[in-house]
Design a protein around this motif. Structure first.
Motif, PDB file in Angstrom:
ATOM      1  N   PHE B  96       0.838  -1.205   0.000  1.00 38.32           N
ATOM      2  CA  PHE B  96       0.000   0.000   0.000  1.00 38.32           C
ATOM      3  C   PHE B  96       0.877   1.260   0.000  1.00 38.32           C
ATOM      4  O   PHE B  96       0.719   2.161  -0.825  1.00 38.32           O
ATOM      5  CB  PHE B  96      -0.908  -0.051   1.242  1.00 38.32           C
ATOM      6  N   ILE B 105      -3.120   8.050  -3.303  1.00 39.21           N
ATOM      7  CA  ILE B 105      -3.518   7.433  -2.043  1.00 39.21           C
ATOM      8  C   ILE B 105      -4.937   6.868  -2.112  1.00 39.21           C
ATOM      9  O   ILE B 105      -5.263   5.914  -1.418  1.00 39.21           O
ATOM     10  CB  ILE B 105      -3.378   8.452  -0.885  1.00 39.21           C
ATOM     11  N   LEU B 112      -6.516  -1.448  -0.368  1.00 36.12           N
ATOM     12  CA  LEU B 112      -6.137  -1.979   0.945  1.00 36.12           C
ATOM     13  C   LEU B 112      -7.371  -2.382   1.746  1.00 36.12           C
ATOM     14  O   LEU B 112      -7.425  -3.480   2.315  1.00 36.12           O
ATOM     15  CB  LEU B 112      -5.335  -0.923   1.725  1.00 36.12           C
ATOM     16  N   PHE B 116      -8.170  -6.247   2.837  1.00 35.74           N
ATOM     17  CA  PHE B 116      -8.291  -6.619   4.249  1.00 35.74           C
ATOM     18  C   PHE B 116      -9.636  -7.274   4.514  1.00 35.74           C
ATOM     19  O   PHE B 116      -9.723  -8.294   5.188  1.00 35.74           O
ATOM     20  CB  PHE B 116      -8.149  -5.366   5.145  1.00 35.74           C
ATOM     21  N   MET B 117     -10.701  -6.664   4.001  1.00 43.40           N
ATOM     22  CA  MET B 117     -12.041  -7.201   4.276  1.00 43.40           C
ATOM     23  C   MET B 117     -12.184  -8.590   3.679  1.00 43.40           C
ATOM     24  O   MET B 117     -12.729  -9.496   4.299  1.00 43.40           O
ATOM     25  CB  MET B 117     -13.113  -6.261   3.713  1.00 43.40           C
ATOM     26  N   LEU B 120      -8.893 -10.994   5.366  1.00 42.34           N
ATOM     27  CA  LEU B 120      -8.852 -11.151   6.812  1.00 42.34           C
ATOM     28  C   LEU B 120     -10.249 -11.264   7.407  1.00 42.34           C
ATOM     29  O   LEU B 120     -10.435 -11.881   8.451  1.00 42.34           O
ATOM     30  CB  LEU B 120      -8.104  -9.985   7.468  1.00 42.34           C
TER      31      LEU B 120
ATOM     32  N   LEU C  36      -8.344  12.990  13.198  1.00 41.03           N
ATOM     33  CA  LEU C  36      -7.465  12.622  12.100  1.00 41.03           C
ATOM     34  C   LEU C  36      -6.044  13.020  12.462  1.00 41.03           C
ATOM     35  O   LEU C  36      -5.741  14.202  12.574  1.00 41.03           O
ATOM     36  CB  LEU C  36      -7.890  13.341  10.820  1.00 41.03           C
ATOM     37  N   SER C 390     -11.021  -6.524  10.538  1.00 44.57           N
ATOM     38  CA  SER C 390     -10.601  -6.485   9.134  1.00 44.57           C
ATOM     39  C   SER C 390     -10.993  -5.172   8.475  1.00 44.57           C
ATOM     40  O   SER C 390     -10.357  -4.742   7.529  1.00 44.57           O
ATOM     41  CB  SER C 390     -11.208  -7.658   8.367  1.00 44.57           C
ATOM     42  N   ILE C 391     -12.060  -4.541   8.973  1.00 45.18           N
ATOM     43  CA  ILE C 391     -12.467  -3.268   8.374  1.00 45.18           C
ATOM     44  C   ILE C 391     -11.719  -2.122   9.035  1.00 45.18           C
ATOM     45  O   ILE C 391     -11.090  -1.293   8.375  1.00 45.18           O
ATOM     46  CB  ILE C 391     -13.992  -3.052   8.534  1.00 45.18           C
ATOM     47  N   ALA C 394      -7.805  -1.656   8.417  1.00 48.82           N
ATOM     48  CA  ALA C 394      -7.439  -1.052   7.136  1.00 48.82           C
ATOM     49  C   ALA C 394      -7.712   0.437   7.159  1.00 48.82           C
ATOM     50  O   ALA C 394      -6.906   1.245   6.682  1.00 48.82           O
ATOM     51  CB  ALA C 394      -8.216  -1.717   6.004  1.00 48.82           C
ATOM     52  N   ILE C 395      -8.854   0.809   7.745  1.00 48.88           N
ATOM     53  CA  ILE C 395      -9.193   2.233   7.772  1.00 48.88           C
ATOM     54  C   ILE C 395      -8.188   2.993   8.645  1.00 48.88           C
ATOM     55  O   ILE C 395      -7.737   4.087   8.294  1.00 48.88           O
ATOM     56  CB  ILE C 395     -10.644   2.431   8.256  1.00 48.88           C
ATOM     57  N   LEU C 397      -5.101   2.188   9.107  1.00 51.00           N
ATOM     58  CA  LEU C 397      -3.853   2.305   8.342  1.00 51.00           C
ATOM     59  C   LEU C 397      -3.952   3.433   7.317  1.00 51.00           C
ATOM     60  O   LEU C 397      -3.008   4.211   7.147  1.00 51.00           O
ATOM     61  CB  LEU C 397      -3.537   0.978   7.649  1.00 51.00           C
ATOM     62  N   VAL C 398      -5.104   3.529   6.665  1.00 48.62           N
ATOM     63  CA  VAL C 398      -5.284   4.588   5.676  1.00 48.62           C
ATOM     64  C   VAL C 398      -5.219   5.951   6.354  1.00 48.62           C
ATOM     65  O   VAL C 398      -4.512   6.871   5.897  1.00 48.62           O
ATOM     66  CB  VAL C 398      -6.634   4.418   4.939  1.00 48.62           C
ATOM     67  N   ALA C 401      -1.732   6.825   7.309  1.00 44.52           N
ATOM     68  CA  ALA C 401      -0.935   7.224   6.150  1.00 44.52           C
ATOM     69  C   ALA C 401      -1.252   8.667   5.776  1.00 44.52           C
ATOM     70  O   ALA C 401      -0.348   9.469   5.515  1.00 44.52           O
ATOM     71  CB  ALA C 401      -1.205   6.298   4.976  1.00 44.52           C
ATOM     72  N   ILE C 402      -2.548   8.997   5.772  1.00 39.23           N
ATOM     73  CA  ILE C 402      -2.936  10.373   5.447  1.00 39.23           C
ATOM     74  C   ILE C 402      -2.360  11.330   6.480  1.00 39.23           C
ATOM     75  O   ILE C 402      -1.825  12.385   6.155  1.00 39.23           O
ATOM     76  CB  ILE C 402      -4.475  10.503   5.389  1.00 39.23           C
ATOM     77  N   PHE C 405       1.270  11.863   6.013  1.00 48.54           N
ATOM     78  CA  PHE C 405       1.513  12.687   4.821  1.00 48.54           C
ATOM     79  C   PHE C 405       1.234  14.159   5.099  1.00 48.54           C
ATOM     80  O   PHE C 405       2.035  15.026   4.769  1.00 48.54           O
ATOM     81  CB  PHE C 405       0.641  12.206   3.657  1.00 48.54           C
ATOM     82  N   THR C 406       0.095  14.440   5.733  1.00 47.33           N
ATOM     83  CA  THR C 406      -0.318  15.838   5.870  1.00 47.33           C
ATOM     84  C   THR C 406       0.582  16.638   6.804  1.00 47.33           C
ATOM     85  O   THR C 406       0.593  17.855   6.725  1.00 47.33           O
ATOM     86  CB  THR C 406      -1.779  15.965   6.366  1.00 47.33           C
ATOM     87  N   GLU C 411       5.444  12.406   0.744  1.00 46.97           N
ATOM     88  CA  GLU C 411       5.158  10.984   0.595  1.00 46.97           C
ATOM     89  C   GLU C 411       6.174  10.138   1.352  1.00 46.97           C
ATOM     90  O   GLU C 411       5.866   9.066   1.850  1.00 46.97           O
ATOM     91  CB  GLU C 411       5.147  10.602  -0.888  1.00 46.97           C
ATOM     92  N   ILE C 414       5.259   8.784   4.737  1.00 52.58           N
ATOM     93  CA  ILE C 414       4.412   7.589   4.871  1.00 52.58           C
ATOM     94  C   ILE C 414       5.309   6.365   5.009  1.00 52.58           C
ATOM     95  O   ILE C 414       5.061   5.483   5.839  1.00 52.58           O
ATOM     96  CB  ILE C 414       3.461   7.445   3.662  1.00 52.58           C
ATOM     97  N   MET C 417       6.768   6.360   8.424  1.00 58.71           N
ATOM     98  CA  MET C 417       5.782   5.918   9.407  1.00 58.71           C
ATOM     99  C   MET C 417       5.765   4.400   9.498  1.00 58.71           C
ATOM    100  O   MET C 417       5.762   3.825  10.593  1.00 58.71           O
ATOM    101  CB  MET C 417       4.403   6.441   8.993  1.00 58.71           C
ATOM    102  N   LEU C 418       5.802   3.756   8.342  1.00 57.35           N
ATOM    103  CA  LEU C 418       5.780   2.289   8.327  1.00 57.35           C
ATOM    104  C   LEU C 418       7.050   1.733   8.971  1.00 57.35           C
ATOM    105  O   LEU C 418       6.996   0.784   9.765  1.00 57.35           O
ATOM    106  CB  LEU C 418       5.640   1.797   6.888  1.00 57.35           C
TER     107      LEU C 418
END
Lengths: 332, 162, 505
Positions: B96, B105, B112, B116-117, B120, C36, C390-391, C394-395, C397-398, C401-402, C405-406, C411, C414, C417-418
């Motif tokens: 990702f 992004i 991503l 995942f859904m 996982l 955020l 699982s939901i 991922a959210i 992580l997104v 990442a945002i 970045f901000t 970039e 990001i 961060m990982l």
């Protein structure tokens, strides 16, 4: 769910087509087709940032542009980060950069490979003045008295950042008069002014807008302005004095002149029509009431240049900065 | 031996303290370059990083010695099964992050979330992809449209005029 | 009491329906911004500032200060639920807030966090209302030596209470200092430890590191035991709020102490982040159960949150009276004031009375509005933990990442961060404490800078740190705190004197 996704996609495609069609309709003049990134190679809250946000505010308030303008701060490495970003965006017409003196000083002081030639100059908006300030309780009433004192004992001059405009002025002052000045760097102009009010330092070379309120409250005293002529503002700032009452450095027997560029640039390799759009946009910004108020509050030198004249000015200033920086031993 | 069942703590411990020592050494080396002395008016640029690097090297050598001594009785850092679970999150996340500069992004996020859904969470592809796209769209609206924050964008957004 | 009349007038202005609506919008936007990570208060306000240029200044400042409140409140939410500090000053909140959430007490932790934020901010506003001019004068006494002394005190109050093995604590802390030093040295303008890379010029931003070290690593750690979050089966309803409230008065002394620390740090202006760390450190020192901090004690949430908000609020005072922002957010607000034609600084209180008192009135009301909004939403926030892993993973992580970045629109951050996420995962499992690393990272460069500025001013003499009563007192307090573990230990050696056992770091 799938149906919704479909309709949304077709909507988006429709929107995309509409956007693509716009330039075709308006053949005569180029206009941004996407949000414009406005890069500030300095931190939030500083002079360049304030000016950029005022421009953004004016553009959105008076609807001078159809696309939004997005201010992005890239302050790392005394602005090197922002300049490198603009350098890398060759040909991108949706990016503008506001610059301050670090356009010249940062590449010299850090060795980051960059110069104004890597950008397209759009317009000089104004020049920011520098004033020598001391605490109102200090015994120095004129620049001569201050310099005389600095020859007797070492005085502390506060300023923003290191190897940048404030320190350059400090070194130039010391060179021109033989004064003993220790330069103490701080993070921002507002902080410097307060350190001076609190008498932690002996003097500063703050821009007018950073120190004006302390002057009005009677905490600070201006000694001279580092410009060839006196400031324009004639209305009273304090009970007795206006900006134009401050003598120039030359009148005070100190041959030091320094003005800071507040200008707008674009990445290199943009088309003339695109450049013309921003020149026109900034021209409109300069005519607004809000802009005039800002210029007045900050006692800016409102000289503004575009095109060849601006380029010639930049060439001259770059050479002058190289000389100043070399003399001061600031070149990496 | 139960060595096959996982990564041993001792090995990771030794590796980590070596990495710390390396970081310290790099700091010392760089500080020497820019001057690490005590100038006329206080410490030079490199003084603090130099001493901090020195402390770091000393402390990590201490940890290294302890780790080497305790190597035999150290337990498992992570079992292979656990590592597999960690990888099931870490690998897609790495992809990702790597994809963001190329695809932007939004597309990467949609992928991503969907992945995942599906993998996982055992959701069907339809719902997973829909949720992924919804996430991307909401993010786009919030940042790009309302807050006017420009996030990394790829070819699709460019084609749409952003 | 001319001021009182003006304040009442301010209330009347702030209570106009249109302004009430703006207040609500502001709080909700602020919470969103606070949640955020990366899109912090400063960014958020900077982005929304242009929208307010068309409004009258009083309405604009009401909305912006409500965004500020919302962001202050919102920062705690992700810290408690996911161990991801949405704002730098909520890092200390994760120390006990996240363990509480893992134990199924997310709603309790959130309620305690919000309420103590409110208390902290309220104390600060009362202080601004009544003794603003006195305090503004006090802030002027803080030059570089005093600033260094305050930073030293923050470290001293925190050092010695780490739970990790001593050598590893040193390693972690030194790594934090090193990371803080990367990039441009503000005193000489030299580049340090960038090794020729242009990406490194920017240095390591604290938030990028923390999002990785705390947030990402926590996800990695928690999935070892299966793909779920702990504490998701918590019972959640609004009664939790009342129950927590019933237990809060017991901690009034802690809250007052934390609020005072916060006010002081906000004015100096060292800011909310050191205030939260210092308050947490002091709370732990003073507590009889200091050793159980970090395992989910409610005091560990109250202390940093109260202090952070008291500091965040009082940071507005030097901005108004001196024109010097006490926080990055205040810096952006400052720009806004200038845009509305108001000149912040010593003259504001005398020349723009309507505006100043309208602002202060809106602080009271905005803070109350903010508390109501977030408290009502507590069950919803806590219910986020019930969303399948699982939901939500991922959210998260997104969003991380945002956020990364901000912070500086890069970039590369990001990727950083990982990397920090993996480092955090390894360090956590090896028992390296992360708190000293983060403390050093967030305060390291400012501390070094203040130290070197002081020595420039004193021409190299260390005596500057004991040159007047103020700086000497702070330094002495710092040394006392630093040596406290040693003193208690010595007291333990003396026969017949019962002393608390304190483990030296």
């Amino acid at each position: 769910m799938t149906l919704m996704g479909c309709s949304r996609r077709s909507l988006l495609i429709g929107a995309g087509a509409a956007v693509l069609a716009t330039p075709a309709l308006a053949q005569r003049a180029w206009e941004p087709t996407r949000p414009v990134q406005f890069i500030v190679p300095a931190g939030t809250g500083g002079g360049a940032d304030q000016m950029a946000r005022v421009i953004q505010g004016i553009v959105s308030k008076h609807k001078l542009m159809r696309q939004p303008m997005v201010v992005v701060n890239k302050a790392g490495g005394a602005g090197a980060e922002g300049f490198l970003e603009a350098k890398g965006a060759r040909g991108n017409p949706h990016m503008i950069v506001i610059t301050l003196s670090n356009l010249f000083t940062t590449p010299l002081a850090t060795g980051v490979p960059f110069s104004w030639g890597d950008l397209t100059p759009v317009a000089m908006l104004a020049l920011d003045e520098f004033v020598l300030w001391v605490n109102a309780e200090s015994p120095w009433k004129t620049a001569q008295e201050f310099i005389a004192a600095a020859k007797q004992e070492r005085l502390k001059l506060g300023g923003t950042g290191s190897k940048q405009e404030d320190q350059i002025i400090g070194v130039a002052m010391a060179k021109a008069t033989g004064a003993n000045l220790t330069y103490v760097p701080f993070r921002g102009g507002g902080e410097v002014a307060v350190q001076l009010v609190g008498r932690h330092i002996d003097a500063s070379v703050n821009n007018p807008i950073e120190a004006v309120t302390h002057w009005r409250s009677g905490a600070l005293r201006p000694l001279c302005v580092f410009d060839g002529q006196r400031l324009a503002g004639t209305e009273k700032i304090t009970e007795t004095a206006s900006w134009s009452d401050i003598p120039t450095a030359k009148e005070s027997g100190m041959d030091v002149e320094y003005l800071m560029l507040r200008g707008i640039f674009m990445p290199a390799g943009v088309q003339p029509a695109q450049l013309a759009f921003y020149e026109d946009l900034l021209g409109k910004v300069r005519e607004t009431q809000e802009w005039r108020e800002l210029m007045q509050q900050g006692a800016f030198n409102t000289t503004s240049l575009t095109g060849e004249a601006f380029r010639a000015w930049l060439t001259r200033e770059e050479a002058r900065h190289r000389g100043l920086m070399q003399e001061a031993g600031f070149v990496a | 031996m139960s060595m096959e069942r996982g990564l041993r703590t001792g090995a990771v411990e030794i590796g980590t303290s070596l990495a710390f020592a390396l970081a310290g050494a790099a700091a010392i080396w760089d500080s020497r370059r820019i001057g690490a002395g005590w100038g006329a008016e206080g410490p030079q640029s490199g003084t603090f990083p130099f001493w901090i690097g020195l402390f770091l090297v000393a402390a990590s050598i201490g940890t290294l010695v302890q780790a080497v001594r305790a190597r035999e009785e150290s337990g498992l850092f992570v079992t292979w099964d656990q590592l597999r679970l960690v990888a099931s999150v870490l690998v897609p996340t790495t992809i990702f992050v790597a994809a963001i500069p190329i695809t932007g992004i939004y597309l990467a996020s949609a992928a991503l979330v969907a992945w995942f859904m599906h993998r996982l969470g055992g959701f069907g592809w339809g719902r997973s992809v829909a949720a992924g796209l919804a996430t991307a769209l909401v993010t786009f609206l919030v940042f790009e449209i309302w807050f006017l924050v420009a996030l990394p964008k790829g070819p699709i957004e460019t084609a749409l005029g952003y | 009491m001319e001021e009182f009349g003006l304040l009442m007038q301010g209330f009347a202005v702030a209570l106009e329906p249109q302004n009430m609506l703006l207040m609500l919008v502001g709080v909700v936007l602020g919470v969103l911004i606070g949640v955020l990570p990366g899109l912090g208060g400063a960014n958020g306000i900077a982005i929304l500032l242009p929208l307010t240029f068309a409004m009258p200044p009083v309405s604009a400042i009401i909305m912006l200060s409500c965004i500020y409140w919302g962001a202050l409140f919102g920062g705690a939410i992700t810290s408690i639920l996911f161990n991801i500090p949405g704002e730098p000053w909520s890092v200390a909140t994760t120390f006990d807030g996240y363990p509480m959430a893992q134990q199924g007490k997310a709603a309790e932790a959130l309620t305690a966090a919000f309420t103590s934020s409110f208390v902290g901010a309220f104390v600060a506003i009362v202080m601004i209302t009544f003794i603003a001019p006195v305090i503004a004068g006090f802030a002027l006494r803080f030059g570089p030596p005093e600033f260094f002394a305050v930073m030293f005190l923050s470290f001293a109050s925190f050092v010695g209470m780490s739970k990790g093995p001593a050598l590893k604590t040193v390693c972690a802390m030194m790594l934090g200092f090193l990371l803080a030093a990367v990039g441009m040295d503000t005193v000489t303008g030299q580049l340090r430890m960038t090794f020729g890379s242009t990406e490194m010029i920017r240095g390591f931003d604290f938030l990028v590191a923390v999002i990785g070290l705390f947030g990402i690593s926590e996800i990695l750690c928690s999935i070892e035991d299966g793909l779920r979050f702990k504490g998701q089966r918590a019972k959640i309803d609004l009664k939790v709020v009342l129950r927590v409230w019933a237990s809060l008065p017991r901690h009034w002394l802690l809250a007052m102490r934390s609020a005072l620390i916060g006010c002081w740090m906000g004015i100096t202006p060292a800011g909310a982040t050191p205030a939260s760390f210092m308050s947490y450190g002091v709370a732990r020192r003073m507590s009889k159960n200091g050793a159980s901090f970090g395992k989910g004690r409610i005091e560990g949430v109250i202390a940093p949150e109260t202090a952070a908000h008291a500091a965040g609020t009082s940071a507005l005072l030097p901005m108004l009276t001196l024109g010097v922002p006490g926080s990055p957010t205040a810096a952006v607000l400052l720009g806004g004031l200038i845009m509305w034609g108001l000149q912040p600084g010593p003259m504001l209180f005398t020349e723009q009375k309507d505006f100043v008192w309208g602002l202060i009135a809106s602080m009271y009301l905005g803070n109350i509005a903010g508390l109501l909004v977030v408290l009502v939403a507590v069950p919803w926030f806590a219910a986020i933990l019930r969303v399948p892993f699982s939901i939500i993973a991922a959210i998260i992580l997104v969003v991380c990442a945002i956020g990364a970045f901000t912070v500086s629109n890069a970039e590369f951050d990001i990727t950083l961060m990982l990397i920090f996420g993996v480092i955090g995962y390894v360090l956590k499992k090896l028992d390296y404490p992360l708190a000293p690393l983060v403390l050093a990272l967030v305060l390291g460069d400012r501390t070094e800078e203040a130290f070197r500025q002081s020595l420039l001013i004193s021409e190299g003499s260390l005596g500057v740190f004991f040159s007047n009563w103020l700086v000497s007192t702070i330094m002495a307090a710092g040394f006392a705190l630093l040596l406290w573990p040693l003193i208690s230990w010595l007291r333990g050696l003396l026969p017949g004197l019962p002393a608390r056992r304190v483990r030296p770091a």
